[in-house]
Design an enzyme around this catalytic site. Structure first.
Site, short mmCIF file in Angstrom:
data_model
loop_
_atom_site.label_atom_id
_atom_site.label_comp_id
_atom_site.label_asym_id
_atom_site.label_seq_id
_atom_site.Cartn_x
_atom_site.Cartn_y
_atom_site.Cartn_z
N SER A 15 26.57 -0.99 3.23
CA SER A 15 27.50 -0.10 3.94
C SER A 15 26.95 1.28 4.25
CB SER A 15 28.81 0.05 3.14
OG SER A 15 28.57 0.69 1.90
N ARG A 16 25.87 1.67 3.55
CA ARG A 16 25.36 3.02 3.75
C ARG A 16 23.84 3.05 3.66
NH1 ARG A 16 28.28 6.94 -0.40
NH2 ARG A 16 27.71 5.27 -1.84
N ASN A 91 19.25 -5.36 -1.47
CA ASN A 91 19.08 -3.92 -1.26
C ASN A 91 19.87 -3.08 -2.25
OD1 ASN A 91 18.65 -1.35 0.46
ND2 ASN A 91 20.88 -1.60 0.41
N TYR A 156 14.75 3.32 -13.31
CA TYR A 156 14.60 2.91 -11.91
C TYR A 156 13.22 2.30 -11.66
CZ TYR A 156 14.94 3.40 -6.80
OH TYR A 156 14.97 3.17 -5.44
N ALA A 159 13.08 -1.15 -13.23
CA ALA A 159 13.84 -2.14 -12.46
C ALA A 159 13.10 -2.53 -11.19
CB ALA A 159 15.22 -1.57 -12.12
N LYS A 160 12.54 -1.54 -10.50
CA LYS A 160 11.85 -1.82 -9.25
C LYS A 160 10.53 -2.54 -9.48
CE LYS A 160 14.84 -0.10 -6.33
NZ LYS A 160 15.58 -0.96 -5.38
#
Length: 249
Positions: A15-16, A91, A156, A159-160
């Protein structure tokens, strides 16, 4: 020109920002697109209207990507609406930045569950129909933080980095069935979030990036559309950095 006519796609967190740009680019190339959003219903309605204005079908689904049942429901809703899912783009992601010494277990867990576990759940949900079809494209949005690490982003970056491993392992498992699995690793992208960074920090980012600027969300969308297309049929297990040269490996 990349042609996704007749294809149907699912994008998590659509949505963004980058997710919105991916949804719109896939629709522009001819795909029908279902996308999940967490809470901003107005933004979801705007994206739906933009896709439909292109003459494509759109489906917005409110979903919590950290819930395996929500992933099943999202893929199920897309199949019900479009009859199939040809493309999955993972995403959805969040940040909860802090130094390791100050990072709470909750901040660690929440980022891992959203950014990594969420992708696993969506892949698991979509693989059965893709395996039956003996075709499919999966694109995971990782980050240069997952390739090089970033101070203050242990959760982060982990996780990535995990997404990179998930991409490669999945690619090996499903290649024989005609399914490709790749990742896009954006650098710094001009979004609502980065636009609020102090100018001094923005200047530092531009100075550290060989091309001297931020990426646009549309440039990430273009990379995803390529990997989702027939033109990328012989590419799998690959991480495509779209970072202006920030991390060269």
């Amino acid at each position: 020109m990349i042609d996704l006519s007749g294809k149907s796609a699912v994008v998590t967190g659509g949505s963004r920002g980058i997710g919105r740009a991916i949804v719109l680019r896939l629709a522009e190339q001819g795909a029908d697109v279902a996308f999940s959003y967490r809470g901003n219903a107005e933004a979801a309605r705007e994206v739906t209207a933009a896709v439909e204005a292109m003459g494509r079908r759109a489906l917005a689904v409110q979903a919590d990507v950290t819930d395996p049942a929500s992933a099943e429901a999202l893929i199920g809703a897309a199949i019900e609406a479009f009859g199939k899912v040809d493309i999955l783009v993972n995403n959805a992601g969040i940040t909860r930045d802090d130094l390791i010494m100050r990072m709470s277990p909750e901040a660690w867990r929440e980022v891992l569950e959203t950014n990594l576990f969420g992708a696993f759940y969506a892949i698991k949900a979509v693989l059965r129909p893709m395996l039956r079809a003996r075709a499919g494209r999966i694109v995971n949005i990782t980050s240069v933080s997952g390739l090089a690490g970033n101070a203050g982003q242990a959760n982060y970056s982990s996780a990535k980095a995990g997404l990179v491993g998930l991409t490669k392992a999945t690619a090996r498992e499903v290649a024989s069935r005609g399914i490709t699995v790749n990742a896009v690793a954006p650098g710094f992208v001009l979004t609502e979030l980065t636009a609020t960074l102090p100018e001094k920090i923005q200047e530092g980012i531009r100075a550290a990036t060989p091309l001297g600027r931020f990426a646009t969300p549309e440039e990430i969308g273009a990379a995803v559309a390529f990997l989702a297309s027939d033109e990328a049929a012989y590419i799998t297990g690959h991480v495509l950095s779209v970072d202006g040269g920030l991390v060269m490996m």
